[in-house]
Write a protein that holds these residues in place. Structure first.
Motif, PDB file in Angstrom:
ATOM      1  N   ARG A 325     -29.410 -44.899  63.498  1.00  0.00           N
ATOM      2  CA  ARG A 325     -29.882 -44.195  62.290  1.00  0.00           C
ATOM      3  C   ARG A 325     -30.248 -42.748  62.629  1.00  0.00           C
ATOM      4  NH1 ARG A 325     -32.419 -49.207  61.321  1.00  0.00           N
ATOM      5  NH2 ARG A 325     -34.383 -48.459  62.199  1.00  0.00           N
ATOM      6  N   ARG A 326     -30.874 -42.538  63.763  1.00  0.00           N
ATOM      7  CA  ARG A 326     -31.221 -41.169  64.156  1.00  0.00           C
ATOM      8  C   ARG A 326     -29.966 -40.332  64.371  1.00  0.00           C
ATOM      9  NH1 ARG A 326     -36.820 -39.766  66.889  1.00  0.00           N
ATOM     10  NH2 ARG A 326     -38.047 -41.581  66.279  1.00  0.00           N
ATOM     11  N   ILE A 327     -28.978 -40.909  64.992  1.00  0.00           N
ATOM     12  CA  ILE A 327     -27.719 -40.186  65.192  1.00  0.00           C
ATOM     13  C   ILE A 327     -27.131 -39.771  63.848  1.00  0.00           C
ATOM     14  CG2 ILE A 327     -25.328 -40.421  65.969  1.00  0.00           C
ATOM     15  CD1 ILE A 327     -26.381 -42.239  68.233  1.00  0.00           C
ATOM     16  N   GLU A 328     -27.135 -40.706  62.908  1.00  0.00           N
ATOM     17  CA  GLU A 328     -26.585 -40.424  61.581  1.00  0.00           C
ATOM     18  C   GLU A 328     -27.375 -39.314  60.885  1.00  0.00           C
ATOM     19  OE1 GLU A 328     -25.737 -42.784  57.349  1.00  0.00           O
ATOM     20  OE2 GLU A 328     -26.132 -43.910  59.198  1.00  0.00           O
ATOM     21  N   ASP A 329     -28.712 -39.380  60.933  1.00  0.00           N
ATOM     22  CA  ASP A 329     -29.546 -38.373  60.272  1.00  0.00           C
ATOM     23  C   ASP A 329     -29.385 -36.996  60.923  1.00  0.00           C
ATOM     24  OD1 ASP A 329     -30.474 -40.343  58.592  1.00  0.00           O
ATOM     25  OD2 ASP A 329     -32.380 -40.614  59.634  1.00  0.00           O
ATOM     26  N   LEU A 330     -29.368 -36.968  62.254  1.00  0.00           N
ATOM     27  CA  LEU A 330     -29.230 -35.695  62.967  1.00  0.00           C
ATOM     28  C   LEU A 330     -27.865 -35.071  62.722  1.00  0.00           C
ATOM     29  CD1 LEU A 330     -30.919 -36.753  66.317  1.00  0.00           C
ATOM     30  CD2 LEU A 330     -31.683 -34.839  64.878  1.00  0.00           C
ATOM     31  N   THR A 331     -26.837 -35.904  62.705  1.00  0.00           N
ATOM     32  CA  THR A 331     -25.498 -35.387  62.455  1.00  0.00           C
ATOM     33  C   THR A 331     -25.400 -34.805  61.050  1.00  0.00           C
ATOM     34  OG1 THR A 331     -24.564 -37.031  63.966  1.00  0.00           O
ATOM     35  CG2 THR A 331     -23.041 -35.940  62.470  1.00  0.00           C
ATOM     36  N   SER A 332     -25.999 -35.472  60.087  1.00  0.00           N
ATOM     37  CA  SER A 332     -25.990 -34.970  58.711  1.00  0.00           C
ATOM     38  C   SER A 332     -26.712 -33.632  58.620  1.00  0.00           C
ATOM     39  CB  SER A 332     -26.652 -36.000  57.788  1.00  0.00           C
ATOM     40  OG  SER A 332     -26.722 -35.525  56.466  1.00  0.00           O
ATOM     41  N   ALA A 333     -27.877 -33.526  59.271  1.00  0.00           N
ATOM     42  CA  ALA A 333     -28.616 -32.260  59.271  1.00  0.00           C
ATOM     43  C   ALA A 333     -27.826 -31.155  59.958  1.00  0.00           C
ATOM     44  CB  ALA A 333     -29.968 -32.453  59.958  1.00  0.00           C
ATOM     45  N   ALA A 334     -27.146 -31.503  61.057  1.00  0.00           N
ATOM     46  CA  ALA A 334     -26.339 -30.519  61.771  1.00  0.00           C
ATOM     47  C   ALA A 334     -25.221 -29.986  60.883  1.00  0.00           C
ATOM     48  CB  ALA A 334     -25.762 -31.138  63.038  1.00  0.00           C
ATOM     49  N   LEU A 335     -24.568 -30.872  60.168  1.00  0.00           N
ATOM     50  CA  LEU A 335     -23.456 -30.449  59.323  1.00  0.00           C
ATOM     51  C   LEU A 335     -23.945 -29.595  58.146  1.00  0.00           C
ATOM     52  CD1 LEU A 335     -21.279 -33.684  59.358  1.00  0.00           C
ATOM     53  CD2 LEU A 335     -20.935 -31.565  60.638  1.00  0.00           C
ATOM     54  N   ASP A 336     -25.158 -29.852  57.664  1.00  0.00           N
ATOM     55  CA  ASP A 336     -25.737 -28.978  56.637  1.00  0.00           C
ATOM     56  C   ASP A 336     -25.931 -27.560  57.191  1.00  0.00           C
ATOM     57  OD1 ASP A 336     -25.811 -31.021  54.795  1.00  0.00           O
ATOM     58  OD2 ASP A 336     -27.934 -31.492  55.099  1.00  0.00           O
ATOM     59  N   SER A 337     -26.415 -27.465  58.436  1.00  0.00           N
ATOM     60  CA  SER A 337     -26.596 -26.149  59.060  1.00  0.00           C
ATOM     61  C   SER A 337     -25.249 -25.472  59.278  1.00  0.00           C
ATOM     62  CB  SER A 337     -27.321 -26.292  60.407  1.00  0.00           C
ATOM     63  OG  SER A 337     -28.629 -26.780  60.223  1.00  0.00           O
ATOM     64  N   LEU A 338     -24.247 -26.255  59.626  1.00  0.00           N
ATOM     65  CA  LEU A 338     -22.904 -25.692  59.806  1.00  0.00           C
ATOM     66  C   LEU A 338     -22.391 -25.097  58.501  1.00  0.00           C
ATOM     67  CD1 LEU A 338     -20.397 -25.306  61.620  1.00  0.00           C
ATOM     68  CD2 LEU A 338     -19.660 -27.596  60.916  1.00  0.00           C
ATOM     69  N   ASP A 339     -22.604 -25.807  57.398  1.00  0.00           N
ATOM     70  CA  ASP A 339     -22.184 -25.281  56.098  1.00  0.00           C
ATOM     71  C   ASP A 339     -22.921 -23.982  55.774  1.00  0.00           C
ATOM     72  OD1 ASP A 339     -20.462 -27.413  55.747  1.00  0.00           O
ATOM     73  OD2 ASP A 339     -21.892 -28.591  54.562  1.00  0.00           O
ATOM     74  N   ALA A 340     -24.213 -23.936  56.116  1.00  0.00           N
ATOM     75  CA  ALA A 340     -25.013 -22.748  55.815  1.00  0.00           C
ATOM     76  C   ALA A 340     -24.602 -21.546  56.650  1.00  0.00           C
ATOM     77  CB  ALA A 340     -26.495 -23.055  56.050  1.00  0.00           C
ATOM     78  N   ALA A 341     -23.965 -21.781  57.790  1.00  0.00           N
ATOM     79  CA  ALA A 341     -23.579 -20.677  58.675  1.00  0.00           C
ATOM     80  C   ALA A 341     -22.461 -19.821  58.085  1.00  0.00           C
ATOM     81  CB  ALA A 341     -23.141 -21.227  60.030  1.00  0.00           C
ATOM     82  N   GLU A 342     -21.650 -20.407  57.197  1.00  0.00           N
ATOM     83  CA  GLU A 342     -20.554 -19.674  56.549  1.00  0.00           C
ATOM     84  C   GLU A 342     -19.637 -19.023  57.585  1.00  0.00           C
ATOM     85  OE1 GLU A 342     -22.481 -16.971  53.881  1.00  0.00           O
ATOM     86  OE2 GLU A 342     -22.945 -18.516  52.413  1.00  0.00           O
ATOM     87  N   LEU A 343     -19.155 -19.842  58.503  1.00  0.00           N
ATOM     88  CA  LEU A 343     -18.263 -19.351  59.549  1.00  0.00           C
ATOM     89  C   LEU A 343     -16.855 -19.116  59.011  1.00  0.00           C
ATOM     90  CD1 LEU A 343     -19.220 -21.813  62.435  1.00  0.00           C
ATOM     91  CD2 LEU A 343     -20.082 -19.498  62.068  1.00  0.00           C
ATOM     92  N   ALA A 344     -16.120 -18.293  59.736  1.00  0.00           N
ATOM     93  CA  ALA A 344     -14.719 -18.050  59.393  1.00  0.00           C
ATOM     94  C   ALA A 344     -13.878 -19.261  59.808  1.00  0.00           C
ATOM     95  CB  ALA A 344     -14.214 -16.797  60.110  1.00  0.00           C
ATOM     96  N   GLU A 345     -12.964 -19.661  58.941  1.00  0.00           N
ATOM     97  CA  GLU A 345     -12.054 -20.747  59.281  1.00  0.00           C
ATOM     98  C   GLU A 345     -11.076 -20.277  60.367  1.00  0.00           C
ATOM     99  OE1 GLU A 345     -11.985 -23.781  58.684  1.00  0.00           O
ATOM    100  OE2 GLU A 345     -13.130 -24.149  56.866  1.00  0.00           O
TER     101      GLU A 345
END
Length: 363
Positions: A325-345
């Protein structure tokens, strides 16, 4: 200009860069003092003998996501700079194996074991084990020195390298601090979940994901906002990655992990999995399970049957499910931060793929 296709099969490009550097770095010392040849060869074989090249890959996509051009004049230099992270990793692994008294890695003898055997086979004076330990310390030190050399010699503008040096310095310091925190926790017997997470954040998250991303983004001239978003992504993903490794350390297939099943238990690693196992067993009044887990930690002679008992105890008290469950929650939070970074494809897509690969590996 770089050769085309750096984005495709990036680990293979890292491999070639490492092979070229190791040859150039090793030849002069072999010529000056041939007796060092076996050591230099052993280090080269260790570096080139496997590994996922995760750290350079995260750094590369940090650079690409911050606007780095794979067909521009800096691409070759960035490849060399980020490939040098594998030499820091070699130092950490060689020393880690020594500190943990590990006998094998990737199906082969660890460096200190191999050099102890070399001493014994030749009938040299003194302690074979002591010689192996000294050789491992020196070869790990050489790997770290060569990492600095490879990074500093990257063909990049001085201001570009200067922008990345804070990330480079932080990464080197944090991995060594994390190593010390790990051995200190083992020595003091701190079995708390909080202690395990401190190690995960410093030894793995910062060194494996956060600082490589920081390094790559800094090489592209990223601003503080972008670097901050990448650090958040890397922190949560790095901890999730370590938690998956903790599960593999107890439940993993040795043919996949490269280490004997249960080695983390034998080495006395105080992981979150074990900390939660003890905590949950106590809360549920399952003293037998708590004893099975506690007695296994640091038992150098732990048998396969005993490892099986630990697996059953950890599963039975709910520790495995809690870590999942922790892995799932941390991964979800990480991907939210990735979306917020607005990186170039295509960096966000590739980093998302890496996140899935790092956290969804099965036993």
């Amino acid at each position: 200009m770089s050769e085309p296709g750096f984005d495709a099969d990036f680990p293979a490009h890292v491999e070639r860069a490492l092979e070229k550097f190791l040859c150039e770095a090793g030849d002069p010392i072999r010529a000056i003092e041939p007796i060092t040849g076996p050591g230099v060869d052993a280090l080269s074989e260790f570096v080139l003998g496997g590994g996922k090249r995760l750290r350079p890959t995260f750094a590369w996509w940090g650079w690409r996501g911050a606007g780095g051009d794979p067909d521009g004049p800096d691409a070759d230099g960035v490849l060399q700079a980020v490939a040098s992270l594998e030499l820091v990793q070699a130092c950490a692994l060689i020393h880690d194996d020594l500190m943990d008294s590990s006998d094998s890695r990737r199906g082969s003898p660890t460096v200190h074991v191999a050099f102890a055997k070399r001493h014994a086979d030749h009938g040299w004076l003194g302690s074979a084990a002591g010689f192996g330990q000294a050789a491992a310390v020196l070869l790990g030190d050489l790997a770290l020195a060569w990492a600095d050399d490879m990074f500093a010699a990257a063909p990049l503008p001085a201001q570009t390298l200067a922008a990345a040096r804070p990330a480079w310095r932080a990464m080197r310091t944090e991995v060594l601090a994390g190593q010390y925190l790990d051995v200190h926790t083992q020595a003091t017997g701190d079995a708390s979940p909080e202690a395990a997470l401190r190690i995960d954040r410093l030894k793995t998250a910062a060194y494996t994901v956060q600082r490589p991303l920081h390094l790559g983004a800094a090489l592209a001239g990223a601003d503080d906002r972008l670097i901050g978003a990448l650090l958040s992504f890397g922190r949560d993903l790095g901890v999730a990655f370590q938690l998956r490794d903790d599960l593999l350390g107890v439940f993993g297939d040795p043919s996949i992990t490269g280490k004997p099943a249960g080695d983390d238990l034998r080495e006395g690693k105080r992981t979150l999995l074990l900390a939660l196992g003890m905590e949950l067993a106590g809360a549920q009044g399952r003293q037998a399970d708590a004893t099975v887990i506690a007695d296994a930690v640091g038992d150098k002679d732990l048998t396969e049957d005993a490892v099986t008992e630990v697996r059953e105890a950890l599963t039975g008290v709910g520790a495995v499910a809690a870590v999942e469950r922790r892995i799932e929650d941390l991964t979800s939070a990480a991907l939210d931060s990735l979306d917020a970074a607005e990186l170039a494809e295509p960096a966000p897509t590739r980093l998302r793929e890496l996140a899935v690969q790092a956290t969804q590996r099965k036993y």
